[in-house]
Write a protein that holds these residues in place. Structure first.
Motif, PDB file in Angstrom:
ATOM      1  N   GLY A  93       0.694  -1.034   0.286  1.00  0.00           N
ATOM      2  CA  GLY A  93       0.224   0.046   0.144  1.00  0.00           C
ATOM      3  C   GLY A  93       0.718   1.380   0.055  1.00  0.00           C
ATOM      4  N   LEU A  94       1.879   0.841   1.078  1.00  0.00           N
ATOM      5  CA  LEU A  94       2.537   2.494   0.622  1.00  0.00           C
ATOM      6  C   LEU A  94       3.243   3.254  -0.264  1.00  0.00           C
ATOM      7  CD1 LEU A  94       3.653   3.609   3.151  1.00  0.00           C
ATOM      8  CD2 LEU A  94       5.760   2.495   3.421  1.00  0.00           C
ATOM      9  N   ALA A  95       3.658   1.461  -1.495  1.00  0.00           N
ATOM     10  CA  ALA A  95       4.214   1.958  -2.618  1.00  0.00           C
ATOM     11  C   ALA A  95       3.585   2.463  -2.936  1.00  0.00           C
ATOM     12  CB  ALA A  95       4.531   0.558  -3.106  1.00  0.00           C
ATOM     13  N   LEU A  96       2.078   1.951  -3.235  1.00  0.00           N
ATOM     14  CA  LEU A  96       0.578   1.929  -4.419  1.00  0.00           C
ATOM     15  C   LEU A  96       1.026   3.339  -4.028  1.00  0.00           C
ATOM     16  CD1 LEU A  96      -1.188  -0.622  -3.940  1.00  0.00           C
ATOM     17  CD2 LEU A  96      -0.048  -0.078  -5.565  1.00  0.00           C
ATOM     18  N   VAL A  97       1.080   4.311  -2.576  1.00  0.00           N
ATOM     19  CA  VAL A  97       0.615   5.729  -2.152  1.00  0.00           C
ATOM     20  C   VAL A  97       1.501   6.833  -2.232  1.00  0.00           C
ATOM     21  CG1 VAL A  97       0.499   7.463  -0.534  1.00  0.00           C
ATOM     22  CG2 VAL A  97      -0.608   5.153  -0.386  1.00  0.00           C
ATOM     23  N   ALA A  98       3.043   6.040  -3.247  1.00  0.00           N
ATOM     24  CA  ALA A  98       4.169   7.094  -3.241  1.00  0.00           C
ATOM     25  C   ALA A  98       3.873   7.086  -4.608  1.00  0.00           C
ATOM     26  CB  ALA A  98       5.149   5.869  -3.063  1.00  0.00           C
ATOM     27  N   ARG A  99       3.597   5.786  -5.665  1.00  0.00           N
ATOM     28  CA  ARG A  99       3.195   6.097  -7.113  1.00  0.00           C
ATOM     29  C   ARG A  99       1.735   6.921  -7.390  1.00  0.00           C
ATOM     30  NH1 ARG A  99      -0.654   1.747  -9.338  1.00  0.00           N
ATOM     31  NH2 ARG A  99      -2.325   2.709  -8.590  1.00  0.00           N
ATOM     32  N   ASP A 100       1.153   6.547  -6.512  1.00  0.00           N
ATOM     33  CA  ASP A 100       0.118   7.959  -6.936  1.00  0.00           C
ATOM     34  C   ASP A 100       0.382   9.590  -6.524  1.00  0.00           C
ATOM     35  OD1 ASP A 100      -1.688   5.280  -7.202  1.00  0.00           O
ATOM     36  OD2 ASP A 100      -2.814   6.100  -5.633  1.00  0.00           O
ATOM     37  N   LEU A 101       1.167   9.406  -5.671  1.00  0.00           N
ATOM     38  CA  LEU A 101       2.114  10.609  -5.867  1.00  0.00           C
ATOM     39  C   LEU A 101       2.159  11.304  -6.841  1.00  0.00           C
ATOM     40  CD1 LEU A 101       2.743  10.655  -1.311  1.00  0.00           C
ATOM     41  CD2 LEU A 101       1.377  12.293  -2.172  1.00  0.00           C
ATOM     42  N   ALA A 102       2.994  10.070  -7.086  1.00  0.00           N
ATOM     43  CA  ALA A 102       3.991  10.699  -8.609  1.00  0.00           C
ATOM     44  C   ALA A 102       2.506  11.079  -9.321  1.00  0.00           C
ATOM     45  CB  ALA A 102       4.416  10.254  -8.664  1.00  0.00           C
ATOM     46  N   SER A 103       1.556  11.254  -9.440  1.00  0.00           N
ATOM     47  CA  SER A 103       0.479  11.393 -10.595  1.00  0.00           C
ATOM     48  C   SER A 103      -0.144  10.452 -11.294  1.00  0.00           C
ATOM     49  CB  SER A 103       0.346  12.809 -11.334  1.00  0.00           C
ATOM     50  OG  SER A 103       0.106  13.520  -9.860  1.00  0.00           O
ATOM     51  N   ARG A 104       0.648   8.619 -11.247  1.00  0.00           N
ATOM     52  CA  ARG A 104       0.790   7.974 -12.007  1.00  0.00           C
ATOM     53  C   ARG A 104      -0.846   7.603 -12.602  1.00  0.00           C
ATOM     54  NH1 ARG A 104       5.877   6.014 -12.696  1.00  0.00           N
ATOM     55  NH2 ARG A 104       7.462   8.292 -12.682  1.00  0.00           N
ATOM     56  N   ARG A 105      -2.277   7.849 -11.730  1.00  0.00           N
ATOM     57  CA  ARG A 105      -2.702   6.619 -12.116  1.00  0.00           C
ATOM     58  C   ARG A 105      -4.211   8.609 -12.040  1.00  0.00           C
ATOM     59  NH1 ARG A 105      -5.112   4.520  -7.941  1.00  0.00           N
ATOM     60  NH2 ARG A 105      -6.533   3.715  -8.644  1.00  0.00           N
ATOM     61  N   GLY A 106      -3.729   9.862 -11.931  1.00  0.00           N
ATOM     62  CA  GLY A 106      -4.515  11.134 -12.574  1.00  0.00           C
ATOM     63  C   GLY A 106      -4.451  11.650 -11.234  1.00  0.00           C
ATOM     64  N   ALA A 107      -5.273  12.663 -11.054  1.00  0.00           N
ATOM     65  CA  ALA A 107      -5.466  13.687 -10.160  1.00  0.00           C
ATOM     66  C   ALA A 107      -5.868  13.380  -9.358  1.00  0.00           C
ATOM     67  CB  ALA A 107      -7.048  14.994 -10.935  1.00  0.00           C
TER      68      ALA A 107
END
Length: 198
Positions: A93-107
């Motif tokens: 989950g932490l890795a996914l949150v980091a990915r989401d912070l980088a806007s890889r899945r949209g705003a």
């Protein structure tokens, strides 16, 4: 709306009044406990503020998956926030949150990740700035965000498993069952024995 707001404020003032009166009469008590436990107090940090802050940061970082609060009053001494299986979900989950912070899945995903991280950082500050980190009592506000991250990771692991096999749908129930048995052993076994000894 005006009457509702006025009612809420009136109730808040009435409920707060005893504390307001107490601290108005004894203002030195307002920061008494904070002064006792604050790492900004030279008596607490023993003249090494930077070292104390770094040590607290390290203890907070490892608390979810490795070693938690040492106090038996707060939890099993040294027990991490998550047992090993749920800890895997937390790390994913932490890795996914980091990915989401980088806007890889949209705003939308980015905004959710920013909210989780901001809430976690704000909630971690009281324990970071006080003696005995990670103090689980002072980390109470972090639990929703931490468990949300773990659930996010477990959900994605289950989804990935289900794409490969029908058995994937049993990942989360199996992890939660093992976690429940492990926690029951810890709290009704080890913790209970410790309390009885006292």
């Amino acid at each position: 709306p005006g009457i509702v707001l006025a009612t809420v404020l009136a109730v808040a003032v009435v409920l707060s009044l005893p504390q307001i009166v107490y601290f108005a009469r004894q203002p030195e008590m307002l920061a008494y406990r904070a002064d006792q436990v604050s790492v900004l107090n030279s008596g607490v940090n023993e003249g090494d503020l930077a070292g104390t802050l770094a040590a607290n940061a390290w203890r907070l970082l490892r608390a979810p998956v490795w070693k938690g609060d040492n106090s038996w009053y707060h939890n099993l001494s040294g027990r991490a926030v998550f047992d090993p299986l749920v800890a895997i979900g937390f790390l994913v989950g932490l890795a996914l949150v980091a990915r989401d912070l980088a806007s890889r899945r949209g705003a939308r995903a980015n905004a959710a990740a920013v909210l989780v991280v901001a809430a976690s950082v704000v909630a971690l500050v009281p324990s970071w700035l006080s003696v005995g980190a990670p103090n689980y009592v002072r980390l109470t506000a972090t639990w929703p965000a931490l468990f949300l991250v773990a659930a996010y990771g477990l959900d994605r692991l289950a989804a990935a498993g289900e794409r490969r096999s029908r058995a994937g749908r049993w990942i989360v129930p199996a992890v939660l069952a093992v976690s429940a048995v492990s926690s029951a052993g810890d709290y009704f076994g080890r913790y209970a024995e410790r309390v009885i000894e006292r």
